[in-house]
Design a protein around this motif. Structure first.
Motif, PDB file in Angstrom:
ATOM      1  N   LYS A   2       0.829  -1.203   0.000  1.00 30.88           N
ATOM      2  CA  LYS A   2       0.000   0.000   0.000  1.00 30.88           C
ATOM      3  C   LYS A   2       0.863   1.253   0.000  1.00 30.88           C
ATOM      4  CE  LYS A   2      -4.044  -1.691   2.444  1.00 30.88           C
ATOM      5  NZ  LYS A   2      -4.901  -1.494   3.624  1.00 30.88           N
ATOM      6  N   THR A   3       0.358   2.280  -0.673  1.00 27.73           N
ATOM      7  CA  THR A   3       1.022   3.586  -0.641  1.00 27.73           C
ATOM      8  C   THR A   3       0.710   4.260   0.698  1.00 27.73           C
ATOM      9  OG1 THR A   3      -0.864   4.794  -1.532  1.00 27.73           O
ATOM     10  CG2 THR A   3       0.666   3.811  -3.144  1.00 27.73           C
ATOM     11  N   PRO A   4       1.498   5.263   1.090  1.00 26.20           N
ATOM     12  CA  PRO A   4       1.170   5.988   2.326  1.00 26.20           C
ATOM     13  C   PRO A   4      -0.250   6.563   2.308  1.00 26.20           C
ATOM     14  CG  PRO A   4       3.396   6.513   1.650  1.00 26.20           C
ATOM     15  CD  PRO A   4       2.786   5.692   0.533  1.00 26.20           C
ATOM     16  N   SER A   5      -0.689   7.039   1.168  1.00 32.26           N
ATOM     17  CA  SER A   5      -2.042   7.581   1.057  1.00 32.26           C
ATOM     18  C   SER A   5      -3.089   6.495   1.331  1.00 32.26           C
ATOM     19  CB  SER A   5      -2.247   8.187  -0.331  1.00 32.26           C
ATOM     20  OG  SER A   5      -3.559   8.695  -0.464  1.00 32.26           O
ATOM     21  N   GLU A   6      -2.875   5.299   0.770  1.00 34.15           N
ATOM     22  CA  GLU A   6      -3.807   4.181   1.001  1.00 34.15           C
ATOM     23  C   GLU A   6      -3.789   3.747   2.461  1.00 34.15           C
ATOM     24  OE1 GLU A   6      -3.782   1.910  -3.321  1.00 34.15           O
ATOM     25  OE2 GLU A   6      -2.093   1.600  -1.946  1.00 34.15           O
ATOM     26  N   GLU A   7      -2.610   3.723   3.079  1.00 38.05           N
ATOM     27  CA  GLU A   7      -2.506   3.355   4.495  1.00 38.05           C
ATOM     28  C   GLU A   7      -3.219   4.379   5.376  1.00 38.05           C
ATOM     29  OE1 GLU A   7       1.662   2.852   5.273  1.00 38.05           O
ATOM     30  OE2 GLU A   7       1.762   0.973   4.139  1.00 38.05           O
ATOM     31  N   ASN A   8      -3.046   5.660   5.069  1.00 37.88           N
ATOM     32  CA  ASN A   8      -3.711   6.701   5.842  1.00 37.88           C
ATOM     33  C   ASN A   8      -5.229   6.634   5.666  1.00 37.88           C
ATOM     34  OD1 ASN A   8      -1.229   7.542   6.743  1.00 37.88           O
ATOM     35  ND2 ASN A   8      -1.168   9.407   5.508  1.00 37.88           N
ATOM     36  N   ARG A   9      -5.672   6.360   4.445  1.00 37.43           N
ATOM     37  CA  ARG A   9      -7.106   6.213   4.166  1.00 37.43           C
ATOM     38  C   ARG A   9      -7.682   5.063   5.001  1.00 37.43           C
ATOM     39  NH1 ARG A   9     -10.182   7.763  -0.042  1.00 37.43           N
ATOM     40  NH2 ARG A   9      -8.341   8.467  -1.143  1.00 37.43           N
ATOM     41  N   LEU A  11      -6.501   3.883   7.795  1.00 38.61           N
ATOM     42  CA  LEU A  11      -6.478   4.272   9.203  1.00 38.61           C
ATOM     43  C   LEU A  11      -7.659   5.189   9.525  1.00 38.61           C
ATOM     44  CD1 LEU A  11      -4.764   3.803  11.722  1.00 38.61           C
ATOM     45  CD2 LEU A  11      -3.453   5.821  11.105  1.00 38.61           C
ATOM     46  N   GLY A  12      -7.968   6.122   8.638  1.00 41.41           N
ATOM     47  CA  GLY A  12      -9.131   6.997   8.824  1.00 41.41           C
ATOM     48  C   GLY A  12     -10.424   6.201   8.881  1.00 41.41           C
ATOM     49  N   ARG A  13     -10.541   5.194   8.018  1.00 38.33           N
ATOM     50  CA  ARG A  13     -11.738   4.344   8.025  1.00 38.33           C
ATOM     51  C   ARG A  13     -11.808   3.544   9.324  1.00 38.33           C
ATOM     52  NH1 ARG A  13     -15.176   3.274   4.246  1.00 38.33           N
ATOM     53  NH2 ARG A  13     -13.797   3.902   2.568  1.00 38.33           N
ATOM     54  N   ARG A  14     -10.694   3.008   9.787  1.00 37.06           N
ATOM     55  CA  ARG A  14     -10.688   2.239  11.041  1.00 37.06           C
ATOM     56  C   ARG A  14     -11.112   3.118  12.210  1.00 37.06           C
ATOM     57  NH1 ARG A  14      -5.903  -1.284  12.851  1.00 37.06           N
ATOM     58  NH2 ARG A  14      -7.589  -2.258  14.012  1.00 37.06           N
ATOM     59  N   PHE A  15     -10.606   4.366  12.238  1.00 38.67           N
ATOM     60  CA  PHE A  15     -10.962   5.286  13.309  1.00 38.67           C
ATOM     61  C   PHE A  15     -12.471   5.498  13.358  1.00 38.67           C
ATOM     62  CE2 PHE A  15     -11.925   9.673  14.639  1.00 38.67           C
ATOM     63  CZ  PHE A  15     -11.408   9.656  15.920  1.00 38.67           C
ATOM     64  N   ARG A  16     -13.065   5.795  12.228  1.00 37.98           N
ATOM     65  CA  ARG A  16     -14.475   6.167  12.246  1.00 37.98           C
ATOM     66  C   ARG A  16     -15.412   4.963  12.176  1.00 37.98           C
ATOM     67  NH1 ARG A  16     -17.190   9.241  15.042  1.00 37.98           N
ATOM     68  NH2 ARG A  16     -15.534  10.752  14.828  1.00 37.98           N
ATOM     69  N   GLU A  17     -15.109   3.956  11.393  1.00 39.58           N
ATOM     70  CA  GLU A  17     -16.032   2.827  11.256  1.00 39.58           C
ATOM     71  C   GLU A  17     -15.728   1.695  12.235  1.00 39.58           C
ATOM     72  OE1 GLU A  17     -17.555   3.171   6.647  1.00 39.58           O
ATOM     73  OE2 GLU A  17     -16.162   1.562   7.148  1.00 39.58           O
ATOM     74  N   GLU A  18     -14.533   1.143  12.176  1.00 40.62           N
ATOM     75  CA  GLU A  18     -14.242  -0.040  12.983  1.00 40.62           C
ATOM     76  C   GLU A  18     -14.335   0.258  14.483  1.00 40.62           C
ATOM     77  OE1 GLU A  18     -10.779  -3.402  13.728  1.00 40.62           O
ATOM     78  OE2 GLU A  18     -10.560  -2.023  12.048  1.00 40.62           O
ATOM     79  N   GLN A  75     -17.036   9.594   2.827  1.00 40.45           N
ATOM     80  CA  GLN A  75     -15.995  10.104   1.934  1.00 40.45           C
ATOM     81  C   GLN A  75     -14.699  10.219   2.724  1.00 40.45           C
ATOM     82  OE1 GLN A  75     -16.797  14.077   0.510  1.00 40.45           O
ATOM     83  NE2 GLN A  75     -15.446  13.826  -1.249  1.00 40.45           N
ATOM     84  N   ILE A  76     -13.606   9.821   2.096  1.00 42.75           N
ATOM     85  CA  ILE A  76     -12.298   9.930   2.736  1.00 42.75           C
ATOM     86  C   ILE A  76     -11.342  10.604   1.752  1.00 42.75           C
ATOM     87  CG2 ILE A  76     -10.364   8.691   3.778  1.00 42.75           C
ATOM     88  CD1 ILE A  76     -12.318   6.441   4.473  1.00 42.75           C
ATOM     89  N   ILE A  77     -10.682  11.658   2.227  1.00 40.05           N
ATOM     90  CA  ILE A  77      -9.730  12.404   1.401  1.00 40.05           C
ATOM     91  C   ILE A  77      -8.393  12.402   2.129  1.00 40.05           C
ATOM     92  CG2 ILE A  77      -9.196  14.665   0.398  1.00 40.05           C
ATOM     93  CD1 ILE A  77     -12.272  15.224   0.519  1.00 40.05           C
ATOM     94  N   THR A  78      -7.320  12.135   1.400  1.00 39.87           N
ATOM     95  CA  THR A  78      -5.986  12.155   2.005  1.00 39.87           C
ATOM     96  C   THR A  78      -5.103  13.169   1.289  1.00 39.87           C
ATOM     97  OG1 THR A  78      -5.094  10.418   0.577  1.00 39.87           O
ATOM     98  CG2 THR A  78      -6.151   9.711   2.610  1.00 39.87           C
ATOM     99  N   GLU A  79      -4.250  13.799   2.070  1.00 41.27           N
ATOM    100  CA  GLU A  79      -3.230  14.689   1.519  1.00 41.27           C
ATOM    101  C   GLU A  79      -2.071  14.708   2.505  1.00 41.27           C
ATOM    102  OE1 GLU A  79      -2.563  19.376   0.766  1.00 41.27           O
ATOM    103  OE2 GLU A  79      -4.368  18.531  -0.137  1.00 41.27           O
TER     104      GLU A  79
END
Length: 169
Positions: A2-9, A11-18, A75-79
């Motif tokens: 995974k790219t850093p962007s995919e890993e961060n995405r 992690l954001g999903r785990r925080f809010r959903e999981e 929606q998940i946005i990474t930068e």
């Protein structure tokens, strides 16, 4: 890999959903840095925002007040090291909420998380969510069929606010 962007995405999903859907406090320890600070206004005076254990207690608090919790990352946005998660949450108020008896009502709210990630862990976050919609769902008068009616800032709402934010002596 995974790219850093995919890993961060992820992690954001785990925080809010999981974390919020499962109520598994171990997830907080996996994804949050030990000194993580979450900036959020919750509808009562307490500090649930410092570190994984504190945030886990907030998740537990909501699971005690609401059953059938369903949180969806819309929606998940990474930068760079930042992830933004726009989410919706629903649940049924089946438990005590700060001294208020359960209503049995379905509630819904939405919000946005801005999370800063360092070395695969959330180190800081800003959470903005529609607290008012949750409160309105809880205090709206019932219609004849038992469903919540049109919400208004009437006595039920003011009573709830008085309980959540008591005046200091």
């Amino acid at each position: 890999m995974k790219t850093p962007s995919e890993e961060n995405r992820a992690l954001g999903r785990r925080f809010r959903e999981e974390l919020w859907n499962s109520g598994d406090l171990g997830v907080a320890a996996e994804i949050l840095a030990p000194d993580c600070l979450i900036h959020a206004r919750v509808p009562f005076r307490t500090d649930f925002a410092r570190g994984p254990e504190a945030l886990g207690q907030l998740v537990l608090f909501y699971h005690m007040a609401f059953s059938e919790v369903r949180v969806t990352a819309e929606q998940i946005i990474t930068e760079g090291d930042t992830v933004v998660v726009r989410w919706t949450a629903c649940g049924r108020n089946t438990g005590d909420l700060l001294g208020l008896p359960p209503t049995g009502r379905e509630t819904s709210t939405s919000g946005v998380d801005v999370l800063r990630i360092v070395d695969g862990k959330i180190v800081e976050g800003w959470v903005s969510w529609d607290t008012l919609s949750l409160l309105e769902d809880l205090v709206a008068p019932e219609t004849r069929d038992g469903e919540p009616g049109e919400a208004s800032p009437g006595p039920g709402f003011l009573s709830l606010l008085a309980r959540l934010w008591p005046r200091r002596a």
